[in-house]
Design an enzyme around this catalytic site. Sequence first.
Site, mmCIF file in Angstrom:
data_model
loop_
_atom_site.group_PDB
_atom_site.id
_atom_site.type_symbol
_atom_site.label_atom_id
_atom_site.label_comp_id
_atom_site.label_asym_id
_atom_site.label_seq_id
_atom_site.Cartn_x
_atom_site.Cartn_y
_atom_site.Cartn_z
ATOM 1 N N THR A 50 0.858 -1.184 0.000
ATOM 2 C CA THR A 50 0.000 0.000 0.000
ATOM 3 C C THR A 50 0.889 1.227 0.000
ATOM 4 O O THR A 50 2.018 1.197 0.492
ATOM 5 C CB THR A 50 -0.916 0.030 1.232
ATOM 6 N N GLU A 94 -6.109 -4.074 0.268
ATOM 7 C CA GLU A 94 -6.329 -5.214 1.171
ATOM 8 C C GLU A 94 -7.533 -6.072 0.775
ATOM 9 O O GLU A 94 -7.762 -7.134 1.354
ATOM 10 C CB GLU A 94 -6.557 -4.703 2.606
ATOM 11 N N TRP A 98 -18.270 15.199 13.406
ATOM 12 C CA TRP A 98 -17.427 14.913 12.262
ATOM 13 C C TRP A 98 -17.907 15.693 11.052
ATOM 14 O O TRP A 98 -19.103 15.750 10.770
ATOM 15 C CB TRP A 98 -17.492 13.421 11.916
ATOM 16 N N LYS A 145 -12.571 16.646 12.610
ATOM 17 C CA LYS A 145 -13.250 16.473 13.899
ATOM 18 C C LYS A 145 -13.428 17.858 14.520
ATOM 19 O O LYS A 145 -12.484 18.440 15.043
ATOM 20 C CB LYS A 145 -12.440 15.580 14.840
#
Lengths: 546, 546
Positions: free
Chosen positions: B181, B328, B443, B438
């Site tokens: 990654t 993944e 959020w 945040k």
Amino acid sequence: MQRTPLLMSRLIDRGAKVAPEAEIVTATAAGTRRQTYRETCQRAHQLAHALRDAGIGVGDRVGTFMWNGSRHLEAYHATAGMGAVLHTLNLRLSARDLEYIINHGGDRLIIADADVLPLLGKLAGRIPGVEKVVVAMEDGYEDWSTSLPNAVDYEDFIADRPLTFEWPEIDEHSALGLCYTSGTTGDPKGVEYEHRAQYLHTMAICMADVMALSATDAICGIVPMFHAMGWGIPWSALMLGCKQVMPHRFTDPARLLRLIADEGVTMSAGVPTIWQGVRAVLEARPGEYDLSRLSRVTCGGSAPPPSMIRWYWDTLGVEMIQGWGLTETSPLATVSRRVMQYAHGELSIDEQFKNVAKAGQLIPGLELEIVDEAFRPLAHDGESTGEILIRGPWVCSEYYRNPQPERFRDGWLITGDVGRIDAGEYLVISDRSKDLVKSGGEWISSLDLENHLAALDGVAQACVVAQPHPKWDERPVALIVRAENVDIGSEQVVAHCATRFARWQLPDDVLFVDSIPLTSTGKMDKKAVRARLEAEGYRLPELRQG
Amino acid sequence: MQRTPLLMSRLIDRGAKVAPEAEIVTATAAGTRRQTYRETCQRAHQLAHALRDAGIGVGDRVGTFMWNGSRHLEAYHATAGMGAVLHTLNLRLSARDLEYIINHGGDRLIIADADVLPLLGKLAGRIPGVEKVVVAMEDGYEDWSTSLPNAVDYEDFIADRPLTFEWPEIDEHSALGLCYTSGTTGDPKGVEYEHRAQYLHTMAICMADVMALSATDAICGIVPMFHAMGWGIPWSALMLGCKQVMPHRFTDPARLLRLIADEGVTMSAGVPTIWQGVRAVLEARPGEYDLSRLSRVTCGGSAPPPSMIRWYWDTLGVEMIQGWGLTETSPLATVSRRVMQYAHGELSIDEQFKNVAKAGQLIPGLELEIVDEAFRPLAHDGESTGEILIRGPWVCSEYYRNPQPERFRDGWLITGDVGRIDAGEYLVISDRSKDLVKSGGEWISSLDLENHLAALDGVAQACVVAQPHPKWDERPVALIVRAENVDIGSEQVVAHCATRFARWQLPDDVLFVDSIPLTSTGKMDKKAVRARLEAEGYRLPELRQG
């Protein structure tokens, strides 16, 4: 990577999750009965609870003696989820064969449609392993009764059970289903389906180049769910959440057409005899059915005549997808689409249909060979003809409690079909090996003759069988069902064959008959045809003077 | 059923069998280079022989440092068939990261394109495990040279080898590939792909409701083959035998468009920044490219702005299929199509595009959950937002030689993405968890703001990042790349946001920039954006007086 077993329980609840409001429509005497995927899923989980409470556990066999309908689908769903084994009983079997497969399969419980309960009832006292019969009632059969033991109404059986069953994690090679081949010789032979194989098959038939099943489809599976897992359509539909339209016992062509039109069916699947019947109704009543949403029909079980494939395309714009496979191959193995390659877009429509007339190309993951009598591989040249062998992750490796090692060799299944493979890796089926006409050391394909005859105006159905001949060993005889109000004679039939076949390949005789007997899976029953000719003392014309 | 291991070797030779004459087209400096599937397959088998003769066996790692081209495809084919492990090296990595992953992965041989050889050459002496470098030369690079050891020309390497390699039968859980990654923090993490997982993924992306890859397609994979197995497209293409069009290093939008038009591409795949660039060229030069055969493009890697998805449909009739997944997850996990259910056919086009704007529905076989901080599952109500967990047969269970157990829990992968799932089981990504703003205990989704900003006329690209705030913890700042010859100001940008977002969600500042830095996989590099702001001593407006 995560070690996730390939279990059908990982796929079958998905449709209800992604399309809870999608419909499952079942034909009834009065019209249709409808329920959503959410309801179907909950009812399947309830059925699993009821089955468990009746003593059915992982690996136990549950028979179904049912038409295509929502409760049959629930039986698929429940047994697959809980790890029981769904044994689909063919409604058209003789009582003798039915008794054999129920006992041989070891069914502990049978779910039966009320209208066919009397057929099953004939076996009272002869199927001692069956502890309970669950009866799925439809309108008109409220007063069902049976001498079978512990009969209970399906709705009572599942009523008030919890709506969720925790599917167990079992080995992916566990048994999922059981289906007996129609067995033209000897006892029926059982094929045991497994989770992993059917999981792969379920994905495969949704591939764009196979059946392209999609959640955007409304699928009408006419092929019975008691034939080789209904060609896998019930599983894929449960996974996708596509609309399903199920004909139940109402499979006459006019009623099917009404259902397909009214429900906006986009895709259907059935044997050639169904599509021949549907065609006849459409020709007799042009414009009566709105089939504008129908885009494709899958045709398998036996080879559809190319002239019929072409008729559906030219007349309706419907693509008939020819598939080839066997109960032993879970079942789909090859498929033929009108356009199968980028370059096919440039072919003329006639050239495209030359490919469609073949059994098709192998579905990814499977392997195919043709071999001679000594099992030597033959060239893929479109000429060399031999026995077809197949192997892959959804091909069976033995028969259930009756291994029959002579049907397998070095990990391959010997299919019993004879054919050739061309340079484009298209399989072309010549015949069932037992239906080939062996004449003077050469083979004559009964299938090729039948397909050619089906294209002759006035021929509704054609069947070619071998008859014994002292010099040539065997010679072909054609049985013809004439179209309504048409009168054609033997000379025309033979002359039509002569436009394509060599003199020695032409039928020695043409018999006009009212119908051709069908097997329990809807194929022409050539064994029955030959038996009838023998019983009638039939002889080939040139042998009659003797 | 037969115990057939799910090995890629069972799939990859199929294309050359069923479509031997289908073309693989690679862009070159002068135009294109073409070869057939038959040739490609033979060359792949030759490459396998050459690799074996160079000492590469089952499980050995072979690096590729290559663009999308026929030889990269041959490397996929050869390594998968012989059981070696293909380690795709990202051409855009820093020398430091490249050195790390080559050594950490244990590459024994690297195949490199000649034009990028100098990048690899910088590592001379620092990658001691690499015994040989095979150089794939294209026009203009005939005079390549390198200080790396044992460099050999690709064509010399495979010349005169046998045209058939007997693929070994290995365990289906064997390693197939390795991909690191891009790693926004710490060392890159490796994901090891396995045969069984990629076999299932290869079938899955060909399903009608996923990418619907077909042998009738001409596919142009723009997503680099060094990103998560090129999203699986090379494998599916090898299996299907569809025409492939590979852009090699020529990925500027105008050249891509010329290639897509000239080669009659039907399907393409790339990250949003590619499609934004392509759109800009199409808008600047209307009518210049014949895209009549292009029917769909898959867009993933990061979320495409809904306004762009709509633009491709309204302007070109091209369906942009949004996909979500991670390195993944092999990588595809969810997919969003314009019409995903039978009932969607009755939705208005605007309603259809509301669904397309979501990350999509889960591909069959996978499972998805959203959880709160204590890993309690949250409702699928379209409101509850939490960390996304995923599991299934093509989801990784640990990182290569660096397990990172904190990224996994009870068999689930913790994706690092935050989102919600609606009642239709559509996943909606709110943000990467590390990119969420945040603010005051709430959020703010940087992604939602960016998508909204991208729809404002005059905005070519928008990037929203968090900046520290003593009271609110974090506040959002928008970076805007203006479209050419357009002058819009901060007030318009904030006013546009105010049409949809609450006051406390509006950016505190708007910065006009020439470009947004991209990661090695073509995503907006917010880590780099934040680092640059920090290096410049950036402060939020209300903090500047202090």
